[in-house]
Scaffold this motif. Sequence first.
Motif, mmCIF file in Angstrom:
data_model
loop_
_atom_site.group_PDB
_atom_site.id
_atom_site.type_symbol
_atom_site.label_atom_id
_atom_site.label_comp_id
_atom_site.label_asym_id
_atom_site.label_seq_id
_atom_site.Cartn_x
_atom_site.Cartn_y
_atom_site.Cartn_z
ATOM 1 N N GLY A 1 84.132 46.970 77.356
ATOM 2 C CA GLY A 1 84.447 47.647 76.104
ATOM 3 C C GLY A 1 83.607 47.195 74.927
ATOM 4 O O GLY A 1 83.438 47.944 73.963
ATOM 5 N N ALA A 2 83.067 45.988 74.984
ATOM 6 C CA ALA A 2 82.296 45.466 73.853
ATOM 7 C C ALA A 2 80.803 45.770 73.964
ATOM 8 O O ALA A 2 80.023 45.330 73.122
ATOM 9 N N VAL B 1 84.905 43.984 69.333
ATOM 10 C CA VAL B 1 84.855 45.445 69.475
ATOM 11 C C VAL B 1 83.486 45.872 70.007
ATOM 12 O O VAL B 1 83.385 46.766 70.851
ATOM 13 N N GLU B 2 82.423 45.217 69.512
ATOM 14 C CA GLU B 2 81.089 45.520 70.008
ATOM 15 C C GLU B 2 80.161 44.344 69.740
ATOM 16 O O GLU B 2 80.255 43.689 68.693
ATOM 17 N N ASP C 1 80.510 51.812 71.139
ATOM 18 C CA ASP C 1 81.512 52.210 70.142
ATOM 19 C C ASP C 1 81.943 50.968 69.380
ATOM 20 O O ASP C 1 82.575 50.071 69.939
ATOM 21 N N THR D 1 87.905 50.213 73.596
ATOM 22 C CA THR D 1 86.506 50.029 73.257
ATOM 23 C C THR D 1 86.228 48.610 72.791
ATOM 24 O O THR D 1 85.375 48.389 71.950
ATOM 25 N N GLY D 2 86.929 47.669 73.305
ATOM 26 C CA GLY D 2 86.684 46.286 72.930
ATOM 27 C C GLY D 2 87.160 45.341 74.006
ATOM 28 O O GLY D 2 87.917 45.713 74.903
ATOM 29 N N ASP E 1 79.940 49.168 74.945
ATOM 30 C CA ASP E 1 79.996 50.593 75.262
ATOM 31 C C ASP E 1 79.434 51.476 74.151
ATOM 32 O O ASP E 1 79.519 52.706 74.231
HETATM 33 CA CA LIG Z 1 83.017 48.922 71.895
#
Ligand SMILES: [Ca+2]
Length: 289
Positions: A168-169, A282-283, A173, A183-184, A171
């Motif tokens: 998720g980190a 998150v990213e 987003d 998304t994290g 992706d």
């Molecule tokens: Ca993300």
Amino acid sequence: MRIPRQTVLAAGAVLAAALIGSSSMPSATSEPSATSDVAVSVTPERLNVVGLPCFPGSLNLTMTNTGTMDRYADLTLEPTGPLQLSRTLFSSWLPAVDPDQPVSAPVEVRVPRDTAPGSYQLTAEVDRKQVTVPVTVDPLPPKGPGDNLALGEQATASSTHGNFTLCGAVDGDKDSEHWDTLTGWNDGTRAAFPDTYDVALATPATVNRVELYTLDSARYPARLNGLRDWDVQVKSAGTWQTVAQVRGNTAGHVTTTFAPTQAEAVRILCLDGNDHTYSRIVELEAYGS
Ligand SMILES: [Ca+2]
């Protein structure tokens, strides 16, 4: 604090919603027992994937017993070409209840990095009735100067909370308002630090900047729920070295720059969160000069 997750279902039209009443459908191979009272849907109805290791496409399979008899059903998946599936069989007991009770399962779709862009498909079959999902393999995103070298590359972590996804980190987003859609990354060891989140680059590259987005939404502000203390490390010739340190952070987005370093991988060594409970990213992005 535990952050709840919402069920993620890709929006999309239900495909071939009714494989019902198949006894009326002529088939050279059908027999009375092949009559299907199981409705099958696959969402989304078409899928785009790209050959990055941490960028799987995701489909949701659903079977619904629309008949009056409890039964067991097997949904088999048949991919074409280079498509790799996390499962090729979804079996479930389907009680006949009113109202009908759908039963769902996810399947991940991946392709190797060197897959030629193009059109492929996979077929879902129950009771000899088929639903076909077109799958488009898109070109790889550029990974040159100025591009995010971490995007979709293989992540590994010391742990991952069961409600979140490792990839998720990376992706693409970085919107914290999408946190509930996985998304994290959130580590899985409550109130225990350090935690690590690594991203292996496709090929060794010179890196001099890392952009870290920690959880910072209206509901979960960074000053309460974001990552507080961490080291930025890069792996060079097989050895991790610390290139930057961040302490006492309360911001959602932190840019870290450092001397250009040849990197095989990038790591965030998470030392504390603002709630002293979990590490949340998150990213994570990495750039060269
Ligand atoms: Ca993300």
